[in-house]
Design a protein around this motif. Structure first.
Motif, PDB file in Angstrom:
ATOM      1  N   PRO A  23       0.833  -1.194   0.000  1.00  0.00           N
ATOM      2  CA  PRO A  23       0.000   0.000   0.000  1.00  0.00           C
ATOM      3  C   PRO A  23       0.874   1.253   0.000  1.00  0.00           C
ATOM      4  O   PRO A  23       1.992   1.238   0.497  1.00  0.00           O
ATOM      5  N   VAL A  24       0.357   2.325  -0.530  1.00  0.00           N
ATOM      6  CA  VAL A  24       1.131   3.558  -0.651  1.00  0.00           C
ATOM      7  C   VAL A  24       0.995   4.423   0.589  1.00  0.00           C
ATOM      8  O   VAL A  24       0.071   4.263   1.370  1.00  0.00           O
ATOM      9  N   SER A  29      -3.901  12.523   1.402  1.00  0.00           N
ATOM     10  CA  SER A  29      -5.276  12.047   1.428  1.00  0.00           C
ATOM     11  C   SER A  29      -5.792  11.819   2.852  1.00  0.00           C
ATOM     12  O   SER A  29      -6.954  11.513   3.041  1.00  0.00           O
ATOM     13  N   ASN A  55      -9.239   8.585   5.455  1.00  0.00           N
ATOM     14  CA  ASN A  55      -8.451   8.528   4.225  1.00  0.00           C
ATOM     15  C   ASN A  55      -9.388   8.850   3.062  1.00  0.00           C
ATOM     16  O   ASN A  55     -10.231   8.038   2.693  1.00  0.00           O
ATOM     17  N   SER A  58      -8.237   6.782  -2.656  1.00  0.00           N
ATOM     18  CA  SER A  58      -8.745   5.454  -3.006  1.00  0.00           C
ATOM     19  C   SER A  58      -7.773   4.341  -2.643  1.00  0.00           C
ATOM     20  O   SER A  58      -8.162   3.177  -2.564  1.00  0.00           O
ATOM     21  N   ASP A  59      -6.514   4.672  -2.405  1.00  0.00           N
ATOM     22  CA  ASP A  59      -5.511   3.670  -2.045  1.00  0.00           C
ATOM     23  C   ASP A  59      -5.355   3.603  -0.533  1.00  0.00           C
ATOM     24  O   ASP A  59      -5.488   4.613   0.161  1.00  0.00           O
ATOM     25  N   PRO A  60      -5.023   2.412  -0.013  1.00  0.00           N
ATOM     26  CA  PRO A  60      -4.751   2.309   1.419  1.00  0.00           C
ATOM     27  C   PRO A  60      -3.476   3.073   1.777  1.00  0.00           C
ATOM     28  O   PRO A  60      -2.599   3.256   0.949  1.00  0.00           O
ATOM     29  N   GLU A  87      -2.682   0.780   9.233  1.00  0.00           N
ATOM     30  CA  GLU A  87      -3.226   0.960   7.888  1.00  0.00           C
ATOM     31  C   GLU A  87      -4.594   1.625   7.951  1.00  0.00           C
ATOM     32  O   GLU A  87      -5.385   1.355   8.843  1.00  0.00           O
ATOM     33  N   GLY A  90      -8.489   2.663   1.757  1.00  0.00           N
ATOM     34  CA  GLY A  90      -8.914   3.720   0.850  1.00  0.00           C
ATOM     35  C   GLY A  90     -10.381   4.051   1.076  1.00  0.00           C
ATOM     36  O   GLY A  90     -11.221   3.161   1.127  1.00  0.00           O
TER      37      GLY A  90
END
Length: 117
Positions: A23-24, A29, A55, A58-60, A87, A90
């Protein structure tokens, strides 16, 4: 035509590449949506800053650190605690808690995202 053994190795390699994608960490975000100071009636119990982190991407996002500063009378800083969130999915939100064990009792708490390293 690709032989069955070679095809299997190609599929396995592709699966390993997909499986290792991490994950990024897109700090832009993330936003702290709410912080509340919970003060239990028993003065021997610790106070807690309850934080909601959202968040909007859309990415975790992984490995998030939140700094919560507990303040007393006149805005005096009593303590700063760090909370780690492994974590945030998204489009999702998580709740975290920073605990203040000190004295005097805090009258407020403010939390912010720690700068990414």
């Amino acid at each position: 035509m690709i032989k069955a053994g070679l095809r299997l190795r190609i599929l396995m390699a592709a699966g390993l590449l997909v499986g290792t994608a991490a994950p990024v960490r897109a700090a832009g975000s993330l936003a702290i949506q709410d912080t509340r100071l919970h003060t239990p009636p028993d003065s021997h119990e610790p106070q807690r800053a309850q934080v909601t982190l959202r968040n909007a991407g859309s990415d975790p996002v992984t490995t998030v650190a939140i700094l919560c500063t507990f303040t007393g009378a006149g805005g005096a800083v009593l303590d700063t605690q760090t909370v780690s969130v492994p974590e945030v999915a998204g489009g999702g939100a998580v709740q975290a808690e920073a605990i203040y064990y000190g004295y005097p009792r805090a009258s407020g708490a403010a939390c912010r995202l720690a700068e990414p390293r």
